[in-house]
Design a protein around this motif. Structure first.
Motif, PDB file in Angstrom:
ATOM      1  N   SER A  14      36.348  32.167  49.825  1.00 27.99           N
ATOM      2  CA  SER A  14      36.656  33.293  49.965  1.00 27.99           C
ATOM      3  C   SER A  14      37.474  33.378  48.275  1.00 27.99           C
ATOM      4  CB  SER A  14      38.359  33.136  50.040  1.00 27.99           C
ATOM      5  OG  SER A  14      38.232  32.567  51.839  1.00 27.99           O
ATOM      6  N   ILE A  18      38.227  39.787  41.588  1.00 29.49           N
ATOM      7  CA  ILE A  18      36.592  39.790  41.291  1.00 29.49           C
ATOM      8  C   ILE A  18      35.917  39.325  40.760  1.00 29.49           C
ATOM      9  CG2 ILE A  18      35.239  41.215  41.328  1.00 29.49           C
ATOM     10  CD1 ILE A  18      36.332  41.423  44.070  1.00 29.49           C
ATOM     11  N   ALA A  30      28.535  44.936  51.870  1.00 29.60           N
ATOM     12  CA  ALA A  30      30.256  44.098  52.258  1.00 29.60           C
ATOM     13  C   ALA A  30      30.207  45.331  53.449  1.00 29.60           C
ATOM     14  CB  ALA A  30      30.504  45.167  50.789  1.00 29.60           C
ATOM     15  N   PHE A  32      33.318  47.997  54.634  1.00 29.33           N
ATOM     16  CA  PHE A  32      35.434  48.268  53.736  1.00 29.33           C
ATOM     17  C   PHE A  32      35.430  48.534  55.371  1.00 29.33           C
ATOM     18  CE2 PHE A  32      32.290  47.929  50.384  1.00 29.33           C
ATOM     19  CZ  PHE A  32      33.460  47.211  49.324  1.00 29.33           C
ATOM     20  N   VAL A  65      38.695  38.124  49.645  1.00 32.09           N
ATOM     21  CA  VAL A  65      37.116  38.092  49.335  1.00 32.09           C
ATOM     22  C   VAL A  65      36.346  37.749  50.417  1.00 32.09           C
ATOM     23  CG1 VAL A  65      35.205  39.336  48.812  1.00 32.09           C
ATOM     24  CG2 VAL A  65      37.716  39.956  47.635  1.00 32.09           C
ATOM     25  N   VAL A  77      30.226  40.033  53.454  1.00 31.17           N
ATOM     26  CA  VAL A  77      31.497  39.980  52.818  1.00 31.17           C
ATOM     27  C   VAL A  77      32.295  40.766  53.432  1.00 31.17           C
ATOM     28  CG1 VAL A  77      32.734  40.343  50.153  1.00 31.17           C
ATOM     29  CG2 VAL A  77      29.530  39.787  50.797  1.00 31.17           C
ATOM     30  N   ASP A  78      33.898  40.206  53.696  1.00 27.41           N
ATOM     31  CA  ASP A  78      34.859  40.731  54.619  1.00 27.41           C
ATOM     32  C   ASP A  78      35.258  41.600  53.113  1.00 27.41           C
ATOM     33  OD1 ASP A  78      36.264  42.048  55.890  1.00 27.41           O
ATOM     34  OD2 ASP A  78      37.107  39.483  56.881  1.00 27.41           O
ATOM     35  N   LEU A  79      35.867  42.487  53.597  1.00 30.59           N
ATOM     36  CA  LEU A  79      37.605  42.912  52.071  1.00 30.59           C
ATOM     37  C   LEU A  79      38.360  43.360  52.421  1.00 30.59           C
ATOM     38  CD1 LEU A  79      34.024  44.734  50.346  1.00 30.59           C
ATOM     39  CD2 LEU A  79      35.942  43.767  48.708  1.00 30.59           C
ATOM     40  N   LEU A  99      39.430  46.654  45.801  1.00 30.12           N
ATOM     41  CA  LEU A  99      37.711  46.970  46.400  1.00 30.12           C
ATOM     42  C   LEU A  99      36.962  47.932  45.650  1.00 30.12           C
ATOM     43  CD1 LEU A  99      39.415  48.196  49.410  1.00 30.12           C
ATOM     44  CD2 LEU A  99      38.305  46.475  49.738  1.00 30.12           C
ATOM     45  N   TYR A 102      35.559  45.969  43.273  1.00 37.03           N
ATOM     46  CA  TYR A 102      34.134  45.153  43.973  1.00 37.03           C
ATOM     47  C   TYR A 102      33.016  46.111  44.296  1.00 37.03           C
ATOM     48  CZ  TYR A 102      31.473  42.621  47.293  1.00 37.03           C
ATOM     49  OH  TYR A 102      29.547  42.723  48.580  1.00 37.03           O
TER      50      TYR A 102
END
Length: 204
Positions: A14, A18, A30, A32, A65, A77-79, A99, A102
């Motif tokens: 994690s 960024i 990713a 969102f 992230v 990738v979990d934002l 965000l 990224y």
């Protein structure tokens, strides 16, 4: 065989910032969306694991992230979710910057999964996000989550409505009706992620 690789997903790392991300060797898909759209539930259902991604009882709790490695091949990738009403203006701005940073700086990004609650899709920040990413060549899959809350007829009505409103966006790869609870749309989402990975399995 490749489908089963999702079941080998592990939590990797994690990051708060960024600029601090020190992962360069694998491509990234990713996720969102708004803070209550069900990103963690989708990742867990996709990987057939109940606790891989922590599902918080309180929306807006994810501030990191989070990287999940799939079969040593690529990352999910979990934002942090955007638009949580109880966040301060400063916190909302911080998440927004994270965000967009990224999107702008992660050259490893090869695909975007944009989640929307099927009952209330294309809210203001969704539209802003889509307007931003249409300038990129990165493929986008729209995932209409929590479809178990609606009848099949209502689901299809929402799908048609969204299709009409996003015709102008060329990099939309697909729109998928999804339910983590009913396991609906999982195989189709896997297909899209695999297609993204195989098409761009080297970094640009």
């Amino acid at each position: 065989m490749f489908f089963n690789s999702f079941y080998n997903a592990i939590f990797y790392k994690s990051f708060h910032d960024i600029s601090k991300i020190n992962i360069y060797k694998n491509t990234e898909i990713a996720f969102f969306g708004y803070s209550n759209c069900g990103k963690s539930s989708v990742i867990n259902s996709l990987t057939n694991q109940k606790k891989l991604s922590r599902v918080s009882k309180k929306p807006g709790s994810t501030n990191l992230v989070n990287f999940f490695k799939v079969n040593n091949d690529f990352f999910l990738v979990d934002l942090p979710g955007y638009g949580y009403v109880n966040h301060s203006k400063k916190k909302k701005k911080k998440i927004q910057n994270l965000l967009f940073n990224y999107l702008q700086y992660r050259q490893q990004l090869i695909g975007i999964i944009l989640l929307m609650d099927i009952r209330n899709p294309l809210k203001n920040l969704d539209r802003i996000f889509l307007d931003y990413v249409k300038n990129y060549t990165i493929p986008v899959v729209i995932l209409l989550t929590k479809s178990d809350k609606l009848s099949t007829q209502e689901q299809n009505k929402q799908l048609l409505l969204i299709k009409k409103k996003i015709l102008f966006i060329e990099n939309i790869l697909d729109i998928i009706i999804y339910s983590s609870l009913k396991k609906k749309g999982i195989e189709l989402l896997k297909n899209k992620i695999i297609a993204m990975h195989q098409k761009k399995n080297t970094l640009y």
